[in-house]
Scaffold this active site. Structure first.
Site, PDB file in Angstrom:
ATOM      1  N   TYR A  49     -58.915 -72.398   1.709  1.00  0.00           N
ATOM      2  CA  TYR A  49     -58.545 -73.651   1.152  1.00  0.00           C
ATOM      3  C   TYR A  49     -57.042 -74.246   1.784  1.00  0.00           C
ATOM      4  O   TYR A  49     -56.653 -75.337   1.649  1.00  0.00           O
ATOM      5  CB  TYR A  49     -58.448 -73.792  -0.404  1.00  0.00           C
ATOM      6  N   HIS A 108     -65.893 -64.285  -0.012  1.00  0.00           N
ATOM      7  CA  HIS A 108     -66.095 -65.508  -0.125  1.00  0.00           C
ATOM      8  C   HIS A 108     -67.712 -65.885  -0.106  1.00  0.00           C
ATOM      9  O   HIS A 108     -67.934 -66.710  -0.974  1.00  0.00           O
ATOM     10  CB  HIS A 108     -65.103 -66.406   0.684  1.00  0.00           C
TER      11      HIS A 108
HETATM   12  N1  LIG Z   1     -66.524 -69.407  -4.338  1.00  0.00           N
HETATM   13  C1  LIG Z   1     -66.848 -70.599  -3.785  1.00  0.00           C
HETATM   14  O1  LIG Z   1     -67.575 -70.369  -2.923  1.00  0.00           O
HETATM   15  C2  LIG Z   1     -66.459 -71.734  -4.229  1.00  0.00           C
HETATM   16  C3  LIG Z   1     -65.384 -71.891  -5.122  1.00  0.00           C
HETATM   17  N2  LIG Z   1     -65.169 -73.053  -5.697  1.00  0.00           N
HETATM   18  C4  LIG Z   1     -63.904 -73.144  -6.589  1.00  0.00           C
HETATM   19  O2  LIG Z   1     -64.424 -73.632  -7.816  1.00  0.00           O
HETATM   20  C5  LIG Z   1     -63.277 -74.740  -8.224  1.00  0.00           C
HETATM   21  C6  LIG Z   1     -64.131 -75.744  -8.963  1.00  0.00           C
HETATM   22  O3  LIG Z   1     -65.097 -76.556  -8.309  1.00  0.00           O
HETATM   23  P1  LIG Z   1     -65.091 -77.820  -7.317  1.00  0.00           P
HETATM   24  O4  LIG Z   1     -66.020 -77.728  -6.269  1.00  0.00           O
HETATM   25  O5  LIG Z   1     -63.693 -78.359  -7.167  1.00  0.00           O
HETATM   26  O6  LIG Z   1     -65.804 -78.959  -8.426  1.00  0.00           O
HETATM   27  P2  LIG Z   1     -65.756 -79.413  -9.891  1.00  0.00           P
HETATM   28  O7  LIG Z   1     -67.128 -79.423 -10.595  1.00  0.00           O
HETATM   29  O8  LIG Z   1     -64.625 -78.453 -10.654  1.00  0.00           O
HETATM   30  O9  LIG Z   1     -65.357 -80.889 -10.053  1.00  0.00           O
HETATM   31  C7  LIG Z   1     -63.938 -81.435  -9.458  1.00  0.00           C
HETATM   32  C8  LIG Z   1     -64.359 -83.019  -9.133  1.00  0.00           C
HETATM   33  O10 LIG Z   1     -64.578 -83.405 -10.600  1.00  0.00           O
HETATM   34  C9  LIG Z   1     -63.385 -84.379 -10.757  1.00  0.00           C
HETATM   35  N3  LIG Z   1     -63.256 -84.166 -12.262  1.00  0.00           N
HETATM   36  C10 LIG Z   1     -62.619 -83.178 -12.802  1.00  0.00           C
HETATM   37  N4  LIG Z   1     -62.538 -83.199 -14.174  1.00  0.00           N
HETATM   38  C11 LIG Z   1     -63.046 -84.509 -14.383  1.00  0.00           C
HETATM   39  C12 LIG Z   1     -63.497 -85.083 -16.054  1.00  0.00           C
HETATM   40  N5  LIG Z   1     -62.920 -84.603 -16.919  1.00  0.00           N
HETATM   41  N6  LIG Z   1     -64.197 -86.222 -15.558  1.00  0.00           N
HETATM   42  C13 LIG Z   1     -64.492 -86.576 -14.553  1.00  0.00           C
HETATM   43  N7  LIG Z   1     -64.239 -85.961 -13.425  1.00  0.00           N
HETATM   44  C14 LIG Z   1     -63.512 -84.938 -13.474  1.00  0.00           C
HETATM   45  C15 LIG Z   1     -62.398 -84.137 -10.016  1.00  0.00           C
HETATM   46  O11 LIG Z   1     -61.382 -85.113  -9.834  1.00  0.00           O
HETATM   47  P3  LIG Z   1     -60.103 -85.219  -9.935  1.00  0.00           P
HETATM   48  O12 LIG Z   1     -59.242 -83.955  -9.135  1.00  0.00           O
HETATM   49  O13 LIG Z   1     -59.663 -86.822  -9.633  1.00  0.00           O
HETATM   50  O14 LIG Z   1     -59.928 -85.184 -11.682  1.00  0.00           O
HETATM   51  C16 LIG Z   1     -62.893 -83.461  -8.760  1.00  0.00           C
HETATM   52  O15 LIG Z   1     -63.708 -84.603  -8.061  1.00  0.00           O
HETATM   53  C17 LIG Z   1     -62.795 -75.128  -6.918  1.00  0.00           C
HETATM   54  O16 LIG Z   1     -61.641 -76.027  -7.100  1.00  0.00           O
HETATM   55  C18 LIG Z   1     -62.691 -73.871  -6.209  1.00  0.00           C
HETATM   56  O17 LIG Z   1     -61.319 -73.350  -6.935  1.00  0.00           O
HETATM   57  C19 LIG Z   1     -65.738 -74.389  -5.431  1.00  0.00           C
HETATM   58  C20 LIG Z   1     -66.823 -74.114  -4.407  1.00  0.00           C
HETATM   59  C21 LIG Z   1     -67.099 -73.281  -3.847  1.00  0.00           C
HETATM   60  O1  LIG Z   2     -64.823 -74.445  -1.907  1.00  0.00           O
HETATM   61  C1  LIG Z   2     -65.346 -73.343  -1.485  1.00  0.00           C
HETATM   62  O2  LIG Z   2     -64.890 -72.283  -2.032  1.00  0.00           O
HETATM   63  C2  LIG Z   2     -66.525 -73.137  -0.566  1.00  0.00           C
HETATM   64  O3  LIG Z   2     -66.966 -72.054  -0.550  1.00  0.00           O
HETATM   65  C3  LIG Z   2     -66.895 -74.533   0.413  1.00  0.00           C
HETATM   66  O4  LIG Z   2     -68.204 -74.069   0.844  1.00  0.00           O
HETATM   67  C4  LIG Z   2     -67.233 -75.567  -0.399  1.00  0.00           C
HETATM   68  O5  LIG Z   2     -67.974 -75.550  -1.318  1.00  0.00           O
HETATM   69  C5  LIG Z   2     -67.512 -76.677   0.681  1.00  0.00           C
HETATM   70  O6  LIG Z   2     -67.667 -77.364   0.111  1.00  0.00           O
HETATM   71  C6  LIG Z   2     -67.345 -76.804   1.953  1.00  0.00           C
HETATM   72  O7  LIG Z   2     -67.799 -77.726   2.677  1.00  0.00           O
END
Ligand SMILES: NC(=O)C1=CN([C@@H]2O[C@H](COP(=O)(O)OP(=O)(O)OC[C@H]3O[C@@H](n4cnc5c(N)ncnc54)[C@H](OP(=O)(O)O)[C@@H]3O)[C@@H](O)[C@H]2O)C=CC1
Ligand SMILES: O=C(O)C(=O)[C@@H](O)[C@H](O)C(=O)CO
Length: 274
Positions: free
Chosen positions: A46, A104
């Site tokens: 990130y 990851h």
């Molecule tokens: N291990 C892995 O492979 C992965 C890990 N992750 C982790 O998981 C975390 C969470 O997942 P993520 O993909 O960010 O998605 P989320 O499901 O947490 O959604 C985030 C989105 O939702 C919006 N949002 C948040 N709260 C609200 C609400 N109450 N109402 C409407 N919209 C809302 C945010 O906008 P805004 O910011 O404008 O509020 C943002 O666009 C990531 O940030 C990361 O730390 C994510 C993907 C892969």
């Molecule tokens: O956000 C993370 O942790 C990821 O592993 C990514 O794959 C993320 O989900 C992504 O969308 C990258 O294009």
């Protein structure tokens, strides 16, 4: 709090930081900490471990009151690279240890996740990390870790939201003493937030759709880690402890899952990320 298979305890709710970078990212993360989030999820990939570290310092909170998670990217799965990358992550975050450190992605075609796992096992012994886990691991990957190292992860962080509820994977984790943590718990603000069933349940319980989803994930005995840049939405997302979803409504939400419900079709059996 959840007790992990290594005896450590972690909060039952966390804060995601994907796309929170730089000064604006620091402001959002400080606000999350001030709003009461106790667990922060970052990753080497990130490029915001420094942002997280600055936010911890600026928040003024004692570091040991927080649970900080980071993740090792697939390009550093060779043993020595893994230890070096972990040390670099700690340096960037201005921390002496991570509470949780995760592989990851399994990247199965590359065939290196067992070697990386061995590095995490040793990093835990060296005191660089308190607990170790994985993300996006399927049963076959977990079975291989068990067979080759004898040690199962404390956490499996997987994509989980109403359109992809991971019933089988959750059961496998639970049967093996692994805690499931939910990434994209709000489906990354995709169509799920406009789902008619969830809107109706929001009206019934006088809660927003996001609160219904996060409460459902809480009641599934999993740990959601929603990301929000907005202090208002951060508070909204945390405010899920004053109501309970009835079993019949839990079933309604369970039934929304789809075989192809992954947000970006990132199936860990074939998807690779380095
Ligand atoms: N291990 C892995 O492979 C992965 C890990 N992750 C982790 O998981 C975390 C969470 O997942 P993520 O993909 O960010 O998605 P989320 O499901 O947490 O959604 C985030 C989105 O939702 C919006 N949002 C948040 N709260 C609200 C609400 N109450 N109402 C409407 N919209 C809302 C945010 O906008 P805004 O910011 O404008 O509020 C943002 O666009 C990531 O940030 C990361 O730390 C994510 C993907 C892969
Ligand atoms: O956000 C993370 O942790 C990821 O592993 C990514 O794959 C993320 O989900 C992504 O969308 C990258 O294009």
């Amino acid at each position: 709090m959840y007790k992990l298979n290594d005896g450590q305890q972690i909060p039952d709710f966390g804060f995601g930081t994907y796309k929170l970078n730089g000064r604006k990212g620091v402001q959002s993360i400080v606000s999350a900490i001030n709003n009461g989030y106790k667990m922060i999820d970052t990753a080497y990939n990130y490029e915001n471990e420094g942002t997280v570290g600055h936010a911890i310092t600026e928040s003024g909170i004692d570091r040991d009151k927080l649970t900080i998670t980071s993740k090792l990217p697939g390009r550093y799965y060779a043993y020595d690279d893994a230890i070096t990358a972990l040390q670099e992550s700690l340096y960037r975050a201005h921390l002496d240890y991570f509470d949780l450190y995760l592989l990851h992605w399994p990247n199965p075609k590359r065939g290196m996740y067992v070697e990386a796992w061995q590095a995490l096992i040793d990093a835990q012994k060296f005191g660089l990390v308190k607990s170790i886990g994985v993300c996006n691991f399927l049963p076959e990957h977990l079975e291989k870790l068990q067979k080759e190292t004898g040690i199962l992860p404390a956490i499996n962080q997987i994509e989980l939201h109403p359109y992809f509820n991971q019933a089988d994977m959750r059961k496998f984790d639970e049967d093996n003493g692994i805690v499931t943590m939910d990434w994209s718990p709000l489906g990354r603000a995709s169509a799920v937030l406009q789902d008619k069933t969830l809107i109706a349940l929001g009206e019934k319980y006088h809660k927003t759709v996001s609160q219904i989803i996060l409460r459902w994930e809480h009641q599934l005995n999993t740990i959601p880690i929603p990301k929000s840049s907005s202090p208002v939405r951060q508070r909204e997302n945390m405010n899920i402890l004053d109501f309970e979803i009835a079993n019949t409504d839990m079933e309604k939400i369970n039934s929304l899952t789809k075989a192809d419900g992954r947000n970006k079709n990132q199936d860990p059996a074939v998807y690779e990320e380095f």
